[in-house]
Design a protein around this motif. Structure first.
Motif, PDB file in Angstrom:
ATOM      1  N   PHE A 224       9.147  -3.271 -33.601  1.00 56.40           N
ATOM      2  CA  PHE A 224      10.565  -3.231 -33.231  1.00 56.40           C
ATOM      3  C   PHE A 224      11.266  -2.383 -34.275  1.00 56.40           C
ATOM      4  CE2 PHE A 224      10.131  -6.666 -36.237  1.00 56.40           C
ATOM      5  CZ  PHE A 224      11.256  -6.584 -37.037  1.00 56.40           C
ATOM      6  N   LEU A 225      12.444  -1.881 -33.944  1.00 65.19           N
ATOM      7  CA  LEU A 225      13.175  -1.017 -34.858  1.00 65.19           C
ATOM      8  C   LEU A 225      14.567  -1.578 -35.090  1.00 65.19           C
ATOM      9  CD1 LEU A 225      13.016   1.691 -36.455  1.00 65.19           C
ATOM     10  CD2 LEU A 225      14.202   2.735 -34.512  1.00 65.19           C
ATOM     11  N   ASN A 226      14.818  -1.977 -36.357  1.00 65.20           N
ATOM     12  CA  ASN A 226      16.143  -2.472 -36.744  1.00 65.20           C
ATOM     13  C   ASN A 226      17.059  -1.355 -37.234  1.00 65.20           C
ATOM     14  OD1 ASN A 226      16.798  -5.155 -36.322  1.00 65.20           O
ATOM     15  ND2 ASN A 226      15.686  -5.881 -38.123  1.00 65.20           N
ATOM     16  N   LEU A 227      16.491  -0.203 -37.536  1.00 61.55           N
ATOM     17  CA  LEU A 227      17.232   0.837 -38.239  1.00 61.55           C
ATOM     18  C   LEU A 227      18.044   1.716 -37.301  1.00 61.55           C
ATOM     19  CD1 LEU A 227      14.369   1.868 -40.697  1.00 61.55           C
ATOM     20  CD2 LEU A 227      16.212   0.209 -41.082  1.00 61.55           C
ATOM     21  N   THR A 228      18.607   1.131 -36.296  1.00 61.82           N
ATOM     22  CA  THR A 228      19.309   1.899 -35.271  1.00 61.82           C
ATOM     23  C   THR A 228      20.758   2.201 -35.631  1.00 61.82           C
ATOM     24  OG1 THR A 228      19.770  -0.181 -34.110  1.00 61.82           O
ATOM     25  CG2 THR A 228      17.846   1.079 -33.390  1.00 61.82           C
ATOM     26  N   SER A 229      21.194   1.796 -36.839  1.00 62.86           N
ATOM     27  CA  SER A 229      22.551   2.113 -37.292  1.00 62.86           C
ATOM     28  C   SER A 229      22.548   3.157 -38.402  1.00 62.86           C
ATOM     29  CB  SER A 229      23.257   0.844 -37.802  1.00 62.86           C
ATOM     30  OG  SER A 229      23.392  -0.109 -36.778  1.00 62.86           O
ATOM     31  N   LEU A 230      21.381   3.700 -38.740  1.00 64.75           N
ATOM     32  CA  LEU A 230      21.295   4.663 -39.834  1.00 64.75           C
ATOM     33  C   LEU A 230      22.083   5.925 -39.519  1.00 64.75           C
ATOM     34  CD1 LEU A 230      17.613   4.726 -41.141  1.00 64.75           C
ATOM     35  CD2 LEU A 230      19.639   3.929 -42.350  1.00 64.75           C
ATOM     36  N   THR A 231      22.899   6.344 -40.477  1.00 63.60           N
ATOM     37  CA  THR A 231      23.567   7.634 -40.374  1.00 63.60           C
ATOM     38  C   THR A 231      22.955   8.652 -41.341  1.00 63.60           C
ATOM     39  OG1 THR A 231      25.266   6.968 -41.974  1.00 63.60           O
ATOM     40  CG2 THR A 231      25.740   6.607 -39.645  1.00 63.60           C
ATOM     41  N   ILE A 232      22.375   8.172 -42.448  1.00 64.51           N
ATOM     42  CA  ILE A 232      21.744   9.048 -43.429  1.00 64.51           C
ATOM     43  C   ILE A 232      20.362   8.499 -43.757  1.00 64.51           C
ATOM     44  CG2 ILE A 232      21.844   9.933 -45.794  1.00 64.51           C
ATOM     45  CD1 ILE A 232      24.888   9.860 -45.604  1.00 64.51           C
ATOM     46  N   LEU A 233      19.353   9.345 -43.625  1.00 67.53           N
ATOM     47  CA  LEU A 233      17.978   8.973 -43.948  1.00 67.53           C
ATOM     48  C   LEU A 233      17.370  10.085 -44.794  1.00 67.53           C
ATOM     49  CD1 LEU A 233      15.455   7.202 -43.680  1.00 67.53           C
ATOM     50  CD2 LEU A 233      14.940   8.395 -41.527  1.00 67.53           C
ATOM     51  N   ASP A 234      16.948   9.738 -46.002  1.00 65.34           N
ATOM     52  CA  ASP A 234      16.368  10.713 -46.928  1.00 65.34           C
ATOM     53  C   ASP A 234      15.008  10.205 -47.389  1.00 65.34           C
ATOM     54  OD1 ASP A 234      15.693  12.497 -48.899  1.00 65.34           O
ATOM     55  OD2 ASP A 234      17.515  12.244 -50.090  1.00 65.34           O
ATOM     56  N   LEU A 235      13.961  10.861 -46.929  1.00 67.45           N
ATOM     57  CA  LEU A 235      12.578  10.537 -47.318  1.00 67.45           C
ATOM     58  C   LEU A 235      11.919  11.745 -47.975  1.00 67.45           C
ATOM     59  CD1 LEU A 235      11.392   8.600 -44.123  1.00 67.45           C
ATOM     60  CD2 LEU A 235      12.199   7.628 -46.288  1.00 67.45           C
ATOM     61  N   SER A 236      12.710  12.626 -48.544  1.00 64.39           N
ATOM     62  CA  SER A 236      12.206  13.874 -49.108  1.00 64.39           C
ATOM     63  C   SER A 236      11.360  13.642 -50.360  1.00 64.39           C
ATOM     64  CB  SER A 236      13.383  14.798 -49.440  1.00 64.39           C
ATOM     65  OG  SER A 236      14.250  14.191 -50.383  1.00 64.39           O
ATOM     66  N   THR A 253      21.894   7.684 -34.168  1.00 66.04           N
ATOM     67  CA  THR A 253      23.115   7.658 -34.984  1.00 66.04           C
ATOM     68  C   THR A 253      23.049   8.591 -36.180  1.00 66.04           C
ATOM     69  OG1 THR A 253      22.170   5.741 -36.122  1.00 66.04           O
ATOM     70  CG2 THR A 253      23.744   5.301 -34.355  1.00 66.04           C
ATOM     71  N   LEU A 254      21.908   9.223 -36.436  1.00 65.34           N
ATOM     72  CA  LEU A 254      21.729  10.006 -37.658  1.00 65.34           C
ATOM     73  C   LEU A 254      22.702  11.183 -37.744  1.00 65.34           C
ATOM     74  CD1 LEU A 254      17.855  10.153 -38.128  1.00 65.34           C
ATOM     75  CD2 LEU A 254      19.521   9.015 -39.601  1.00 65.34           C
ATOM     76  N   ILE A 255      23.327  11.301 -38.916  1.00 62.63           N
ATOM     77  CA  ILE A 255      24.182  12.443 -39.244  1.00 62.63           C
ATOM     78  C   ILE A 255      23.453  13.367 -40.213  1.00 62.63           C
ATOM     79  CG2 ILE A 255      26.327  13.136 -40.394  1.00 62.63           C
ATOM     80  CD1 ILE A 255      27.574  10.548 -39.389  1.00 62.63           C
ATOM     81  N   GLU A 256      22.655  12.782 -41.102  1.00 58.90           N
ATOM     82  CA  GLU A 256      21.898  13.564 -42.076  1.00 58.90           C
ATOM     83  C   GLU A 256      20.454  13.078 -42.091  1.00 58.90           C
ATOM     84  OE1 GLU A 256      21.540  13.830 -46.928  1.00 58.90           O
ATOM     85  OE2 GLU A 256      23.555  13.709 -46.068  1.00 58.90           O
ATOM     86  N   LEU A 257      19.521  14.013 -41.961  1.00 59.90           N
ATOM     87  CA  LEU A 257      18.091  13.694 -41.994  1.00 59.90           C
ATOM     88  C   LEU A 257      17.414  14.664 -42.956  1.00 59.90           C
ATOM     89  CD1 LEU A 257      15.585  12.209 -40.967  1.00 59.90           C
ATOM     90  CD2 LEU A 257      15.500  13.830 -39.052  1.00 59.90           C
ATOM     91  N   ASP A 258      16.832  14.126 -44.023  1.00 61.49           N
ATOM     92  CA  ASP A 258      16.208  14.955 -45.050  1.00 61.49           C
ATOM     93  C   ASP A 258      14.729  14.584 -45.159  1.00 61.49           C
ATOM     94  OD1 ASP A 258      15.505  16.498 -47.205  1.00 61.49           O
ATOM     95  OD2 ASP A 258      17.256  15.982 -48.417  1.00 61.49           O
TER      96      ASP A 258
END
Length: 325
Positions: A224-236, A253-258
């Motif tokens: 299941f995925l709880n992270l459906t409210s993320l706007t910024i995700l940085d895994l760089s 919902t993502l605005i920034e994906l790194d």
């Protein structure tokens, strides 16, 4: 981060602080090294007027300590110290536990080298804001932080590889109010196999930064995925050596994906990019094993214009990808 705002304290306090709390702050100060005298205002009977201290305007209780290193010396009487970046160092005294209504602690940009994050912070049950970033803490992140069920903001980040580490992130499940989590450059290599499952138990995250955390495992599926409210995700700057995960396609919902320099691979077309209609910043550079035509990705994003989501210009960084024209 709209839900995170100022507390009920004001700078112009109408009450003097409570004597027990004044003594607690003095004990806290005595355990610190203040070489530049940035806390020189911490004298007298009314601690509500001290630099970095904020009290509730109705009760006089201390509710906030804003001791960010880049700020406090600019407010100190010692003008020669206004440009120092790391003014405070030393141990954190457990006298803070005497501040019964304390809910905000910012000790960022200080020099706590060779000092561990104290486990007693997990007993400050009213905290909604805790910022210990850029302060060179060392050792294991205490799992007691998971007791802070009111915490909305947590930053342990440092701009370079540090000796701060965590072997298990299961304590995050106790942070049921958390919206902002930044653990950039905290060594999570020992938690690499379970980090995502632990973070996925935090229901309201809107910002997640785990850059340069020595992560090597990026699960491709989740039950299941709880992270459906993320706007910024940085895994760089991690070493995943895996495909771009399909569950990303469920976070519209993502605005920034790194994802730059994250050792990702596989076809760029495996992600449903057309769902990212709110995206303003996308970093995929320095992943030489990611293959495919970028034109398809751009076309997918611009489709938002035609389906009414108002997609506008997105900053996109693709250098060092295979398949570039």
């Amino acid at each position: 981060m709209g839900a995170i705002g100022p507390d009920s304290a004001v700078k112009d306090n109408s009450f003097e602080c409570i004597e027990l709390e004044r003594k607690a702050l003095l004990k806290f100060k005595q355990s610190l090294n203040d070489l530049f005298h940035c806390l020189s205002s911490w004298v007298g009977s009314d601690c509500c007027k001290w630099v970095g201290v904020r009290c509730n305007k109705h009760t006089g209780n201390v509710v906030r300590l804003h001791l960010r290193g880049t700020d406090i010396c600019s407010k100190a009487t010692n003008k020669s110290a206004t440009h120092t970046k790391w003014p405070l160092s030393g141990e954190l005294n457990a006298s803070l536990l005497d501040l019964k209504y304390f809910n905000y602690l910012d000790l960022s940009h200080n020099d706590c080298e060779n000092v561990q994050v104290p486990s007693f912070l997990g007993s400050l049950g009213n905290l909604w804001y805790l910022n210990l970033s850029h302060s060179s803490f060392t050792g294991k992140v205490p799992s007691q932080l998971g007791n802070l069920s009111h915490l909305q903001y947590l930053s342990l980040a440092t701009p370079f590889s540090s000796s701060l580490w965590a072997s298990d992130l299961s304590w995050l499940s106790g942070l049921t109010s958390l919206q902002y989590l930044d653990m950039s450059s905290v060594n999570l290599s020992r938690a690499s196999s379970s980090w995502l499952q632990s973070i996925n138990r935090v229901p309201f995250l809107s910002l997640l930064r785990l850059s340069n955390c020595r992560l090597s495992c990026l699960p491709q599926t989740l039950p299941f995925l709880n992270l459906t409210s993320l706007t910024i995700l940085d895994l760089s700057f991690n070493s995943f050596d895996s495909l771009i995960p399909g569950w990303l396609s469920n976070i519209s919902t993502l605005i920034e994906l790194d994802l730059k320099r994250a050792s990702l691979k596989g076809p760029i077309s495996d992600v449903s990019w057309e769902i990212f209609c709110k995206l303003h910043s996308l970093h995929l550079s320095s992943n030489p094993q990611v293959v495919g035509e970028v034109n398809g990705l751009v076309e997918a994003l611009t489709m938002c214009t035609y389906i009414g989501f108002g997609f506008q210009s997105t900053y996109m960084e693709f250098t060092n990808l295979i398949g570039l024209p």
